[in-house]
Design a protein around this motif. Structure first.
Motif, mmCIF file in Angstrom:
data_model
loop_
_atom_site.group_PDB
_atom_site.id
_atom_site.type_symbol
_atom_site.label_atom_id
_atom_site.label_comp_id
_atom_site.label_asym_id
_atom_site.label_seq_id
_atom_site.Cartn_x
_atom_site.Cartn_y
_atom_site.Cartn_z
ATOM 1 N N SER A 1 0.844 -1.192 0.000
ATOM 2 C CA SER A 1 0.000 0.000 0.000
ATOM 3 C C SER A 1 0.882 1.246 0.000
ATOM 4 O O SER A 1 1.711 1.426 0.889
ATOM 5 N N HIS B 1 -10.539 -7.435 -1.854
ATOM 6 C CA HIS B 1 -10.721 -7.376 -0.404
ATOM 7 C C HIS B 1 -12.006 -8.129 -0.075
ATOM 8 O O HIS B 1 -12.951 -8.160 -0.864
ATOM 9 N N ARG C 1 -15.514 -1.058 3.671
ATOM 10 C CA ARG C 1 -14.810 -0.309 4.737
ATOM 11 C C ARG C 1 -15.518 -0.428 6.081
ATOM 12 O O ARG C 1 -14.909 -0.629 7.114
ATOM 13 N N TYR D 1 -13.111 -1.424 -5.832
ATOM 14 C CA TYR D 1 -13.250 -0.942 -4.459
ATOM 15 C C TYR D 1 -13.105 0.577 -4.543
ATOM 16 O O TYR D 1 -12.088 1.080 -5.025
ATOM 17 N N HIS E 1 -12.335 3.876 -3.184
ATOM 18 C CA HIS E 1 -11.643 4.424 -2.014
ATOM 19 C C HIS E 1 -12.154 5.807 -1.610
ATOM 20 O O HIS E 1 -12.212 6.115 -0.423
ATOM 21 N N ARG F 1 -0.442 10.015 0.495
ATOM 22 C CA ARG F 1 -1.634 9.704 -0.293
ATOM 23 C C ARG F 1 -2.845 9.520 0.616
ATOM 24 O O ARG F 1 -3.924 10.076 0.374
ATOM 25 N N ARG G 1 -7.390 10.351 0.921
ATOM 26 C CA ARG G 1 -8.391 9.464 1.521
ATOM 27 C C ARG G 1 -8.885 9.966 2.867
ATOM 28 O O ARG G 1 -9.651 9.294 3.532
ATOM 29 N N TYR H 1 -7.469 10.361 5.807
ATOM 30 C CA TYR H 1 -7.020 9.773 7.074
ATOM 31 C C TYR H 1 -6.046 10.722 7.767
ATOM 32 O O TYR H 1 -5.330 11.486 7.130
ATOM 33 N N ARG I 1 -0.337 -3.735 10.263
ATOM 34 C CA ARG I 1 -0.163 -4.614 9.102
ATOM 35 C C ARG I 1 1.222 -5.272 9.053
ATOM 36 O O ARG I 1 1.503 -6.040 8.136
#
Ligand SMILES: Nc1ncnc2c1ncn2[C@@H]1O[C@H](COP(=O)(O)OP(=O)(O)O)[C@@H](O)[C@H]1O
Ligand SMILES: O=C(COP(=O)(O)O)[C@H](O)[C@H](O)COP(=O)(O)O
Length: 305
Positions: A14, A45, A49, A97, A99, A167, A172, A174, A186
């Motif tokens: 990622s 996936h 989410r 998916y 995002h 990114r 996204r 976050y 992870r």
């Protein structure tokens, strides 16, 4: 592996740059007049989410390892089936998916959800996968065996984390803290499911910064192409039409660090990818065309030719 319906996979963690590398492939396909079925790895996936957040909480309460890199949060068998099916017939099914809100809006859906499974476009020349698991081999699945050309996008880890943080915070929504937590959570699956893929890859592109990235969690921006070199490792140079002396002459500032590894200035990464990958794609398509001719001869008996 398929001669009639080639499968090409760009695999990386990622934030590694696989979506970015996909654009380079799409430009090459356009120049070669090739029609590709494009598959994004995130579509395999297992959870959207919202459900993933619930699963993450449940795993945390139980003290279990659980992440987007590992088997419990992905449909690895469905990914292997797609590669097998496409290689055998040129057919398969995928989804997306979504995002971001922008991606989701185009489908009239919420961010973090999947589009429905749909058949791949027909009459494509090849399948291009970009995502987390294109070279995966576990005790239950072997995705890599169905791939004709497997490319690794593997920036050094501090750079990869800087790219992901940049990114995920800018595109996204976050927080930097949330991204750091995701990276930490992870780690086990990164070591057991992501890293082993890069020993399977035909070619690895490893961007290495030439500026300080010692603390990736405070980096204000991503080191630019010119603030890096790219280490390009070939697992078996003899398998492909790779001519190092020609590449060294064409790419100013490049040098060989090992017999199977060429290093190019970061600003020449796009050029190096084209110089390396277009002859390989041409070879794959020649093999495909020859296989199709042989297949047609088998179908039409000699007296009717
Ligand atoms: N070669 C590169 N040079 C500079 N920035 C890059 C490079 N490759 C990727 N990036 C940046 O890193 C971030 C993650 O790239 P992306 O392609 O989205 O990764 P992935 O799809 O593997 O998660 C993006 O902000 C992208 O612009
Ligand atoms: O690790 C990844 C893989 O995507 P990429 O390779 O693009 O980083 C993403 O975090 C998950 O897909 C979940 O996405 P989200 O966090 O948006 O739900």
């Amino acid at each position: 592996m398929s001669k009639l319906h080639p499968v090409i996979a760009v695999t990386g963690s990622s934030g590694a740059g696989t979506s970015t590398a996909r654009l380079a492939f799409e430009h090459m396909f356009t120049r070669m007049n090739l029609r590709a079925a494009i598959v994004e790895g995130d579509s395999f996936h297992a959870y959207d989410r919202e459900t993933m957040a619930q699963q993450l909480h449940r795993a945390s309460v139980r003290g279990e390892r659980f992440s987007h890199f590992g088997p419990s949060a992905n449909l690895f068998d469905k990914l292997e089936e797609l590669f097998r099916s496409y290689g055998a017939s040129g057919h398969g099914e995928s989804r997306r998916y979504l995002h971001t809100d922008a991606e989701a809006c185009a489908f009239g859906q919420k961010a973090g959800t999947f589009t429905p499974w749909t058949p791949l476009p027909t009459d494509t020349d090849l399948l291009l996968y970009e995502g987390l698991h294109g070279g995966l081999v576990t005790d239950r699945v072997n995705v890599a065996q169905h791939v004709d050309l497997l490319i690794g996008l593997v920036p050094t880890i501090n750079l990869e984390w800087i790219q992901k943080i940049h990114r995920d915070t800018n595109e996204r929504g976050y927080s930097p803290e949330r991204v750091k937590e995701t990276i930490l959570r992870r780690m086990h699956d990164y070591v057991h499911y992501m890293v082993p893929q890069f020993s399977q890859t035909d070619i690895n592109f490893q961007r290495v910064p030439t500026v300080d990235t010692s603390n990736p969690f405070i980096a204000r921006d991503i080191p630019t192409q010119d603030e890096s070199f790219v280490v390009i490792r070939f697992k078996n140079p003899r398998k492909w039409p790779v001519h190092f002396p020609e590449m060294l002459a064409m790419v100013q500032g490049s040098f060989m660090s090992r017999r199977n590894t060429i290093v190019v200035p970061g600003g020449k990464m796009g050029m190096a990818m084209e110089i390396i990958l277009m002859p390989i794609l041409e070879q794959i398509m020649r093999t495909r065309d020859n296989a199709r001719r042989r297949s047609r001869k088998k179908i039409s008996p000699p007296e009717t030719r």
